[in-house]
Design a protein around this motif. Structure first.
Motif, mmCIF file in Angstrom:
data_model
loop_
_atom_site.group_PDB
_atom_site.id
_atom_site.type_symbol
_atom_site.label_atom_id
_atom_site.label_comp_id
_atom_site.label_asym_id
_atom_site.label_seq_id
_atom_site.Cartn_x
_atom_site.Cartn_y
_atom_site.Cartn_z
ATOM 1 N N ILE A 77 0.867 -1.194 0.000
ATOM 2 C CA ILE A 77 0.000 0.000 0.000
ATOM 3 C C ILE A 77 0.899 1.237 0.000
ATOM 4 C CG2 ILE A 77 -1.661 1.328 1.387
ATOM 5 C CD1 ILE A 77 -2.796 -1.330 2.397
ATOM 6 N N LYS A 118 -8.318 -2.352 2.000
ATOM 7 C CA LYS A 118 -7.563 -3.386 1.291
ATOM 8 C C LYS A 118 -7.912 -4.779 1.821
ATOM 9 C CE LYS A 118 -5.066 -5.053 -1.741
ATOM 10 N NZ LYS A 118 -3.802 -5.690 -1.671
ATOM 11 N N LEU A 165 -4.040 2.476 -2.731
ATOM 12 C CA LEU A 165 -4.131 1.052 -3.030
ATOM 13 C C LEU A 165 -3.708 0.714 -4.462
ATOM 14 C CD1 LEU A 165 -7.468 0.065 -1.238
ATOM 15 C CD2 LEU A 165 -5.146 0.133 -0.349
#
Lengths: 480, 159
Positions: B49, B102, B155
């Motif tokens: 990330i 996520k 993301l």
């Protein structure tokens, strides 16, 4: 083994996102649910041999839902979605509330608005919009006489709206007492007291002082230590329950009521089974709205492992709660064995109901505050709570003006009890014993496949519980 | 662009991790014919990330690490702690939100995900933790197009 248990009656798919809230209509025949999919669905039931469902709404497709319903005297019952209310809100619909006469619905949305819907000519139509909140509206509640609506939201405020003729709604007060989002508002059954619960860990009580709504008490300090997600008044209005992210449920009693408990013991037991009705003379039930003086009398802890999102104090005196651990709990007061005997007895009564002896017609005449009930009785029928059994009416016809006729195959206690003046006590199934200590009566682990967001008891069928979840399902449970 | 909150963060190497086959397949998961989810698998989901303000990943900035992840596959619990590079990091909520999104997108829905700051790592630790744990606030945040695009930027895999 638990003395009482929850049995799954129906599992209702349809929503395309998490379901945030469910609300029973005052007569208990319709269930509304709202979701992150920006729609409201209305659910009702039909019975095995009655053919296709009567279309009471033409708004949307009629979904035929396979239910796991049980069979009883009047055949298999099936729950299905009879209406979808959509294309109104642009974001999640967080909460819904029925007006006390059952003719209107209010929806609270993250889009900062509250919409009012009415059933007109068989179709649900949006008739008003309440604008004013800065951002997400999180809860909406109609007061018992239908004159006021309370809303709350992320802007930390509680709004009071007055219903005016011509479907106009006017904001009469904006209260800024909370320091963080306000999660829930609920009216006291007496109508003169509003309770709000907040992310600031407190609960506030509001009453009208003749000029404006003022905060008459803040339940903080020795109260909850994290977000208060939901609150519920006892049906008799004498106590308040709250649930929190701190994993506890707290029960609050008026200090004044507690002091007189001994002297009032007889009266208390008489009141404990009262199904939400309040006699106008003593709406506060020992509570003085301007000085509620609520104190935490009981803390139920150790039963929930994750955030408790919802709770509801049902007409039988039991409290249901739902949590972020997919679990539903039911708490009761006193001896659950006695409750089981009462439950058994009510199930037996249900089986002995004579068939086709009563015809009940309910109509909503324009201008009438409540539905008008016409009941014809052939032969002698003892009116008892029928739960989901023979008493459930099928809506067979819809007047152009929106009136709905209901024909009932069996006796029809709940229609007359709740549709009428509310004075009758025909479903006085009381399961708790006031004054006794509280305990966990049953826990449904894995009630849903994800967080349980809301639980609500049916006001007319006091053993029926509705729940909804992040798993996109609405479920119906029967207390056994 | 406004001033950076932490102009000179320490950058770490991306570790090469080797999965050591452990014989700890639980009865339940063996019966279902699947490998239990472990901390390394969770770490693989979140290590890349992007940091909201630096051109580095959360692993490179030591914001997340395998050691700060706890998994209970049987009960369906995942707990992730993260450590902002500075204690007054105003991006902490956004980082936490990105971690949650996520994992929500990557894990089966049966998992309950808890995202928290590592203890003592932030000046507003309790407030940030409370916000990240409030599903209603998270749901509302993710309906905010600006916030959602910021999360999605974090993301987006590096090209």
């Amino acid at each position: 083994m638990d003395c009482v248990s929850l049995e799954l009656v129906a599992s209702l798919p349809g929503h395309e996102d998490r379901v945030w809230s469910v609300a029973w209509s005052p007569r208990g025949d319709l269930l509304a649910s709202c979701s992150g999919d920006k729609t409201v669905r209305i659910w009702t039931r039909r019975f095995g041999a009655t053919g296709p469902p009567a279309a009471i709404t033409g708004n949307s497709d009629v979904n035929h839902i396979q239910s796991t319903g049980s069979t009883n005297a009047s055949g298999a019952q099936q729950w299905y979605c009879c209406a979808i209310l959509d294309q109104c809100h642009s974001r999640t619909i967080r909460n819904i509330a029925w007006s006390p006469n059952g003719r209107a619905l209010a929806t609270a949305s993250f889009d900062a608005t509250v919409a009012i819907w009415e059933l007109s000519g068989g179709v649900w139509e949006q008739v008003a919009e309440l604008e004013g909140h800065e951002n997400e509206v999180k809860c909406v509640a109609w007061n018992p006489d239908g004159r006021l609506i309370a809303t709350c939201g992320r802007d930390r405020s509680v709004w009071i709206w007055e219903s005016l003729p011509g479907r106009e709604f006017e904001c009469v007060d904006v209260k800024q007492g909370h320091t963080q989002d306000v999660k829930a508002v609920r009216w006291h059954p007496g109508g003169e007291l509003l309770v709000s619960a907040s992310y600031d860990d407190t609960i506030k009580l509001w009453n009208y002082d003749g000029d404006e709504w003022v905060c008459s008490q803040t339940l903080g300090g020795c109260g909850h230590t994290s977000t208060v997600w939901d609150v519920s008044w006892a049906p008799d209005g004498r106590r308040l329950a709250s649930c929190s992210d701190d994993l506890t449920i707290k029960l609050w009693e008026s200090g004044a009521a507690g002091a007189g408990a001994g002297a009032e013991a007889g009266r208390s037991s008489a009141v404990s089974g009262d199904s939400g009705g309040h006699d106008g003379g003593d709406g506060g039930g020992g509570l003085v709205p301007s000085r509620p003086d609520l104190r935490c009398a009981t803390t139920l802890s150790g039963y929930h492992q994750r955030t408790i999102f919802s709770l509801d104090w049902g007409p039988t005196g039991l409290i249901a709660s739902g949590d972020g651990d997919d679990c539903i709990c039911v708490f009761g007061q006193g001896d659950p064995e006695l409750a089981r005997v009462a439950l058994r007895a009510s199930e037996e009564e249900e089986k002995q109901v004579p068939v086709a002896t009563t015809t009940t017609t309910v109509s909503w005449d324009d201008g009438a505050e409540r539905p008008v009930v016409h009941q014809q009785q052939q032969g002698k029928v003892e009116l008892k709570d029928q739960d989901m059994g023979g008493g459930a009416g099928d809506i067979t016809d819809v007047d152009p003006d929106g009136g709905v006729r209901v024909k009932c195959p069996g006796s029809d206690a709940e229609v007359s009890a709740l549709g009428g003046g509310g004075k009758e006590r025909l479903n006085g199934l009381s399961l708790g014993q006031e004054g006794q200590s509280w305990g966990l009566w049953t826990r449904m682990v894995g009630a849903h496949d994800a967080d349980v967001n809301c639980v609500r008891w049916n006001p007319a069928h006091p053993r029926l519980l509705a729940s909804c979840s992040d798993d996109k399902l609405v479920k119906l449970w029967r207390l056994r | 662009m406004s001033e950076l909150i932490n102009p000179n963060p320490i950058v770490h190497e991306r570790k090469s991790t080797v999965r050591i086959k452990s014989g700890q397949r639980t009865e339940a998961s063996a019966a279902e014919g699947r490998e239990p989810i472990d901390a390394l698998e969770i770490f693989d989901h979140i290590r890349d990330i992007n940091d909201p303000e630096h051109p580095y990943t959360l692993e490179q900035l030591n914001v997340v690490s395998e050691e700060q992840i706890e998994v209970d596959d049987g009960r369906g619990r995942v707990s992730v702690q993260f450590t902002p590079t500075v204690a007054h990091c105003s991006m902490a909520t956004l980082i936490g939100l990105s971690l949650r999104v996520k994992l929500m997108r990557s894990l089966p829905p049966r998992f309950k995900i808890d995202i928290k700051l590592s203890p003592g790592s932030h000046s507003s630790e309790a407030a940030v933790n409370k916000q990240l744990a409030d599903k209603e606030r998270v749901a509302a945040a993710l309906e905010n197009p600006n916030l959602l695009s910021m999360v999605n930027r974090c993301l987006t895999p590096p090209h």
